[in-house]
Design a protein around this motif. Structure first.
Motif, PDB file in Angstrom:
ATOM      1  N   GLN A 128       2.478   5.194  -4.561  1.00 46.91           N
ATOM      2  CA  GLN A 128       3.637   5.009  -5.428  1.00 46.91           C
ATOM      3  C   GLN A 128       4.689   4.134  -4.734  1.00 46.91           C
ATOM      4  N   ASN A 129       5.546   3.576  -5.494  1.00 48.11           N
ATOM      5  CA  ASN A 129       6.657   2.691  -5.097  1.00 48.11           C
ATOM      6  C   ASN A 129       6.291   1.545  -4.158  1.00 48.11           C
ATOM      7  N   ALA A 130       5.018   1.105  -4.200  1.00 47.89           N
ATOM      8  CA  ALA A 130       4.625  -0.093  -3.447  1.00 47.89           C
ATOM      9  C   ALA A 130       4.266  -1.199  -4.434  1.00 47.89           C
ATOM     10  N   SER A 131       4.806  -2.393  -4.216  1.00 53.97           N
ATOM     11  CA  SER A 131       4.474  -3.542  -5.067  1.00 53.97           C
ATOM     12  C   SER A 131       3.480  -4.427  -4.338  1.00 53.97           C
ATOM     13  N   THR A 178       9.992  -0.154  -1.635  1.00 50.02           N
ATOM     14  CA  THR A 178      11.419   0.132  -1.521  1.00 50.02           C
ATOM     15  C   THR A 178      11.586   1.645  -1.593  1.00 50.02           C
ATOM     16  N   ARG A 182       1.015 -12.005 -10.110  1.00 42.83           N
ATOM     17  CA  ARG A 182       1.492 -11.395  -8.867  1.00 42.83           C
ATOM     18  C   ARG A 182       0.429 -10.492  -8.242  1.00 42.83           C
ATOM     19  N   HIS A 214      10.180   0.866  -9.965  1.00 45.09           N
ATOM     20  CA  HIS A 214       9.176   0.571  -8.946  1.00 45.09           C
ATOM     21  C   HIS A 214       8.015  -0.217  -9.538  1.00 45.09           C
ATOM     22  N   ASP A 224       4.433   3.926 -10.281  1.00 43.42           N
ATOM     23  CA  ASP A 224       5.648   4.739 -10.360  1.00 43.42           C
ATOM     24  C   ASP A 224       6.655   4.104 -11.325  1.00 43.42           C
TER      25      ASP A 224
END
Lengths: 373, 373
Positions: A329-332, A353, B21, B278, B296
């Motif tokens: 989670q929360n990783a791009s 982030t 991306r 996110h 997320d």
């Protein structure tokens, strides 16, 4: 409005995505396409040292920039002869491309740099080595990056080998070892009229001479951060760069900052800004070269960590491992669309982030580790 | 991996940017290109009701999705005959496209909706109007959006005119007026196996029947937000959607939530997620239709406000006013690349993130106001 971009790598790719979001058109010129700009604007493949080819490329462009300091900006400037703005200009690139010239320019501007001597002969190099004391760094004047073109000279017996490997017709750069505690980096976006914005100070961790992790913001004292930002601006002004410049710095044990080197374009240590800052380094590069107002470079999140995704084998790229990475989670996840993978090749990156650097680091490292292209 | 996308508007554009991306390829099919997907992957223009044309489009696609609920998904499903996943499926689109069928499906699933009657005749419509009391809403069963296809009936004298304007061969939807205090929206991303993630509840402000502003998160009581999210998930499950669904809701004075309507695709009220969450709604739509783990959906910033940029004239698009808008700090500007501008046409949007909704709102409104395309 159409932006011409010399180069077709991942920096071009991310410039292109930022451009399209703002309604700009992009056209890339690259000597060979490896994939990153495929499907983004137009990509023209050909010999970028051919004046006729460069001329047709510039037709219809409102401004031209580059994503590589090795782009033939000199020739391009001659061809467009002031009819189209070209940023960064060839005088900036000339001041940066040659490591000896770059360091000399920075020192002449009064900026703190590691001690160095541009050595034209083997004897000069040996004598500079002796005066600095071991270890010293030998650096090729041209073409070095990511640890390529550098050698650490630890004993007298290393001098000849390093010279033979790295010396060009005008010699080699010999640099005293700077016993830094941390490598820092600062992106500066500067316009032709001198206006600039400065990104937060980040820490860059190397593994095997290659950027592995970037921590934003760097956990440094406020006075160190302030000094790093001031020095970064002065360095960019010293070479009169227009666009984004990545300024690599050393933090010394006493808190002093030394300039390591400059990259006259968006930089690997600035990728975190896509998710973490109000305006990414790519958007601000475009704004700077167009002459538009610069955007807010400040963080919109408490902390961000970027981890590079390198290749581990030779072959065609595969996204088979992606689903596992996407569970974090929360990783791009950013993949660069390179058609082939090679060991150590930069294939993508992950930015996470979070409320703290440690939480962001765990997410980004875990996601990056899962990606096996 | 190549994603086929039916439609070539701004939703396709933003899906394409998210896809690139992550290293995905995109191919758009659109009956006429207005510009938004130019320079993003491949755009194929032609008659998407032509089976031969649809067949050649799907060749080489690993999954097909749509950015418009009016895409010919039925025909496409027939053509690919299970060989390529198509999401959302035609049964979902059939349940959503027809306003009467949509409302009936939601009511049958036990979801709270405004009172309504599907009226096959003028007499039925007049009698439903009388039983609800004025004002009532007449809604066309098919093709209505952004206030088009709706009419507010305030007196008995309005009934015939509204009927004549909106009734299709199977009549019209007559809906009791819901005296809501706020319009809310929730994006839900759902996979084929039923797994889903829910975005924060946002408030959507209309001007002239068109979304003007989206405030994330909505300043509602926690219990209201929890109920809105639960109802949104149930609504998406009721139509078995796969991909992102925009769920428009009414908040009633007593805190009750009613479902207004569903859009089986990324939605205008979810654009804020690009900067503020996110994982954006576009990335999660792709993850959902591919069958990848969902990302997320939570906010990575305290607050975000999105303002739509509409056209104010007829003509060709110009970016002349952009520099002024770019002076507004912490606002991200998105232009959709439409070649021509029309009054009220959605031309772009601005999202600002900040520590508070009020600060984000000032930035986003000011930047958006400056943009005159």
């Amino acid at each position: 409005m159409r932006i011409g971009i010399l180069g077709g790598g991942q920096l071009g790719r991310m410039l292109g995505l930022a451009a399209i979001r703002m309604g700009l058109h992009v056209r890339f010129l690259t000597p060979s396409s490896e994939g990153p700009t495929d499907g983004i604007g137009e990509t023209i493949i050909g010999d970028w040292t051919d004046p006729a080819f460069l001329t047709s490329f510039t037709d219809g462009c409102d401004v031209v920039t580059c994503e590589s300091e090795w782009a033939p900006i000199d020739l391009l400037e001659e061809i467009v002869d002031g009819r189209i703005p070209v940023f960064p200009g060839s005088s900036t690139l000339r001041a940066i491309r040659h490591k000896g010239r770059q360091k000399t320019r920075l020192r002449e501007a009064g900026l703190p740099v590691p001690e160095f001597v541009c050595c034209a002969t083997l004897e000069d190099a040996a004598s500079a080595t002796q005066s600095f004391g071991f270890p010293v760094l030998f650096k090729a004047f041209r073409g070095s990056y990511d640890g390529y073109g550098n050698a650490t000279v630890r004993t007298e017996g290393d001098v000849l080998g390093a010279w033979d490997k790295l010396a060009d017709r005008d010699g080699v750069l010999v640099e005293a070892w700077a016993p830094f505690v941390r490598e820092l980096a600062v992106m500066v976006a500067r316009r032709d009229d001198g206006k600039c914005v400065v990104y937060p100070v980040v820490e860059s961790e190397q593994r095997d001479h290659r950027c592995h992790a970037v921590l934003a913001p760097a956990a440094v004292a406020q006075s160190v951060a302030a000094s790093a930002r001031e020095i970064a601006i002065a360095a960019v002004e010293a070479v009169e760069a227009v666009g984004v410049v990545g300024v690599e710095l050393f933090e010394m044990p006493d808190g002093r900052i030394l300039v390591n080197e400059l990259a006259p374009r968006p930089h690997n240590t600035g990728h975190y800004s896509i998710e973490a800052c109000h305006t990414s380094q790519f958007e601000n590069h475009l704004r700077a070269v167009i002459g538009w107002p610069l955007g807010d470079p400040s963080l919109r999140v408490p902390a961000a960590v970027m981890i590079n995704v390198l290749g581990h084998r030779d072959g065609e790229t595969s996204v088979a491992s992606l689903p596992e990475a996407l569970t974090i989670q929360n990783a791009s996840i950013h993949l660069y669309g390179k058609r082939s993978v090679k060991p150590r090749r930069k294939m993508g990156h992950v930015t996470a982030t979070a409320d703290s650097l440690s939480a962001a680091r765990v997410a980004a490292e875990t996601a990056a580790k899962h990606i096996r292209l």
